[in-house]
Write an enzyme that holds these catalytic residues in place. Sequence first.
Site, PDB file in Angstrom:
ATOM      1  N   GLU A   1     -10.385   9.328  57.002  1.00  0.00           N
ATOM      2  CA  GLU A   1     -10.673  10.351  56.414  1.00  0.00           C
ATOM      3  C   GLU A   1     -10.906  10.352  54.956  1.00  0.00           C
ATOM      4  O   GLU A   1     -11.923  11.147  54.469  1.00  0.00           O
ATOM      5  CB  GLU A   1      -9.609  11.627  56.599  1.00  0.00           C
ATOM      6  CG  GLU A   1      -9.399  12.050  58.264  1.00  0.00           C
ATOM      7  CD  GLU A   1      -8.400  13.074  58.274  1.00  0.00           C
ATOM      8  OE1 GLU A   1      -7.098  12.595  57.934  1.00  0.00           O
ATOM      9  OE2 GLU A   1      -8.543  14.300  58.703  1.00  0.00           O
TER      10      GLU A   1
ATOM     11  N   GLU B   1      -4.252  10.620  65.206  1.00  0.00           N
ATOM     12  CA  GLU B   1      -3.291  11.808  65.056  1.00  0.00           C
ATOM     13  C   GLU B   1      -2.728  12.266  66.232  1.00  0.00           C
ATOM     14  O   GLU B   1      -1.614  12.623  66.530  1.00  0.00           O
ATOM     15  CB  GLU B   1      -3.972  12.644  64.408  1.00  0.00           C
ATOM     16  CG  GLU B   1      -3.889  12.530  62.832  1.00  0.00           C
ATOM     17  CD  GLU B   1      -5.251  11.831  62.280  1.00  0.00           C
ATOM     18  OE1 GLU B   1      -5.762  11.302  62.985  1.00  0.00           O
ATOM     19  OE2 GLU B   1      -5.284  11.648  61.242  1.00  0.00           O
TER      20      GLU B   1
ATOM     21  N   GLY C   1      -5.540   9.648  57.869  1.00  0.00           N
ATOM     22  CA  GLY C   1      -6.099  10.013  56.491  1.00  0.00           C
ATOM     23  C   GLY C   1      -6.875   9.213  55.727  1.00  0.00           C
ATOM     24  O   GLY C   1      -7.571   9.372  54.787  1.00  0.00           O
TER      25      GLY C   1
HETATM   26  N1  COA Z   1       2.859   6.298  57.245  1.00  0.00           N
HETATM   27  C1  COA Z   1       4.060   5.928  57.001  1.00  0.00           C
HETATM   28  N2  COA Z   1       4.452   4.578  56.965  1.00  0.00           N
HETATM   29  C2  COA Z   1       3.584   3.869  57.493  1.00  0.00           C
HETATM   30  C3  COA Z   1       2.196   4.218  57.950  1.00  0.00           C
HETATM   31  C4  COA Z   1       1.798   5.406  57.767  1.00  0.00           C
HETATM   32  N3  COA Z   1       0.964   6.065  58.123  1.00  0.00           N
HETATM   33  N4  COA Z   1       1.395   3.178  58.440  1.00  0.00           N
HETATM   34  C5  COA Z   1       2.226   2.221  58.116  1.00  0.00           C
HETATM   35  N5  COA Z   1       3.400   2.421  58.000  1.00  0.00           N
HETATM   36  C6  COA Z   1       4.521   1.348  57.198  1.00  0.00           C
HETATM   37  C7  COA Z   1       5.333   1.197  58.535  1.00  0.00           C
HETATM   38  O1  COA Z   1       6.132   2.119  58.900  1.00  0.00           O
HETATM   39  C8  COA Z   1       5.915  -0.249  58.197  1.00  0.00           C
HETATM   40  O2  COA Z   1       6.985   0.178  57.409  1.00  0.00           O
HETATM   41  P1  COA Z   1       8.425  -0.624  57.334  1.00  0.00           P
HETATM   42  O3  COA Z   1       7.891  -2.103  56.988  1.00  0.00           O
HETATM   43  O4  COA Z   1       9.312   0.011  56.223  1.00  0.00           O
HETATM   44  O5  COA Z   1       8.891  -0.508  58.680  1.00  0.00           O
HETATM   45  C9  COA Z   1       4.705  -0.808  57.177  1.00  0.00           C
HETATM   46  O6  COA Z   1       3.841   0.402  56.915  1.00  0.00           O
HETATM   47  C10 COA Z   1       3.938  -1.758  58.004  1.00  0.00           C
HETATM   48  O7  COA Z   1       3.425  -1.224  59.169  1.00  0.00           O
HETATM   49  P2  COA Z   1       3.809  -1.878  60.682  1.00  0.00           P
HETATM   50  O8  COA Z   1       3.599  -0.850  61.522  1.00  0.00           O
HETATM   51  O9  COA Z   1       4.937  -2.733  60.694  1.00  0.00           O
HETATM   52  O10 COA Z   1       2.492  -2.869  60.722  1.00  0.00           O
HETATM   53  P3  COA Z   1       1.793  -3.399  62.037  1.00  0.00           P
HETATM   54  O11 COA Z   1       0.777  -4.601  61.651  1.00  0.00           O
HETATM   55  O12 COA Z   1       2.710  -3.627  63.210  1.00  0.00           O
HETATM   56  O13 COA Z   1       1.052  -2.088  62.449  1.00  0.00           O
HETATM   57  C11 COA Z   1      -0.519  -0.164  62.374  1.00  0.00           C
HETATM   58  C12 COA Z   1      -0.400  -1.425  61.703  1.00  0.00           C
HETATM   59  C13 COA Z   1      -1.674   0.117  61.208  1.00  0.00           C
HETATM   60  C14 COA Z   1      -1.406  -0.274  63.732  1.00  0.00           C
HETATM   61  C15 COA Z   1       0.707   0.777  62.006  1.00  0.00           C
HETATM   62  O14 COA Z   1       1.289   0.721  61.017  1.00  0.00           O
HETATM   63  C16 COA Z   1       0.341   2.177  62.733  1.00  0.00           C
HETATM   64  O15 COA Z   1       0.012   2.529  63.594  1.00  0.00           O
HETATM   65  N6  COA Z   1       0.390   3.128  61.755  1.00  0.00           N
HETATM   66  C17 COA Z   1       0.266   4.421  61.572  1.00  0.00           C
HETATM   67  C18 COA Z   1      -1.173   4.738  61.889  1.00  0.00           C
HETATM   68  C19 COA Z   1      -1.203   6.359  61.806  1.00  0.00           C
HETATM   69  O16 COA Z   1      -0.995   7.026  63.122  1.00  0.00           O
HETATM   70  N7  COA Z   1      -1.962   6.914  60.942  1.00  0.00           N
HETATM   71  C20 COA Z   1      -2.112   8.210  61.332  1.00  0.00           C
HETATM   72  C21 COA Z   1      -1.278   9.065  60.532  1.00  0.00           C
HETATM   73  S1  COA Z   1      -1.392  10.911  60.559  1.00  0.00           S
END
Ligand code: COA
Length: 258
Positions: free
Chosen positions: A115, A135, A112
Amino acid sequence: MSYENILIEKENGIALVTINRPEKLNALNKSTIRELNAGFESLRNDDDVRVVILTGSGEKAFVAGADISEFASFSVEEGARLAAEGQELLFDFVENFPKPVIAAVNGFALGGGLELAMSCHFRVASENAKMGLPEVSLGVIPGYGGTQRLPMLVGKGKAMEMIMTAGMMTASEAKEYRLVNHVVAQPELIDFCKGIAEKIIKNSPSAIGAAIKAVNAGFARDGYKQEITSFGDCFGTADFREGTTAFLEKRKASFTGK
Ligand code: COA
């Protein structure tokens, strides 16, 4: 109106809108989407605002996607409604905003988040930015217009590859594929966008509004409805349950195709 998840600063005809949930990498939950809709609505009616710059708080993320924790237990109907409401309140709203909206992509722009950046009229990225539509790694598809706007910007083949691999592009690759117009060092990002905004402000606001309408009309597509239906259908699959649960449990997903 006061906001919990966004900040709005106005100066010299430019509004800087910052999505402000850095502890969740600025993930878009429902209330942030509603606040952005209200914030943009107020800027639309504010004659002192000529250009909007949209960015994320902190140095790590623009927006790391829709808030996975909010929709992991949704049904097919709730999934389709999530996509339809989000598109109406934010993504289509920004794309059709009558004043220029520049995305200042200051870090991760995923799902998103990408997007949202693609709904803006154009994008500038910082050197550390990473962009992708992950996704399918969660058992779902992009539901906020990504299946439509990514092919418009990078071409069908590259969009298919990005969506299918769930991979991320670096800022320089994003520039090569015309996903972003410029790449600058992170500390210079907002001033660089303000420099472009200052050039825009010298021109006719009514003509710019008309140009936005005309350019968008040339890209009008009917795929958005199919995206909403397909996005909703994913919520009925075992793969979706596994993908979202695995993310929240911080483990790798194991998909069965069911
Ligand atoms: N929705 C909800 N929470 C999210 C999020 C999302 N899309 N992306 C990150 N967060 C949260 C994590 O759960 C974490 O929360 P916590 O500290 O309470 O556990 C916090 O944000 C930090 O993220 P973290 O994953 O620990 O950071 P990182 O540096 O290890 O990784 C990313 C960064 C961006 C690679 C990883 O957060 C990620 O893959 N996020 C999801 C991306 C995704 O799939 N987006 C599409 C959604 S449809």
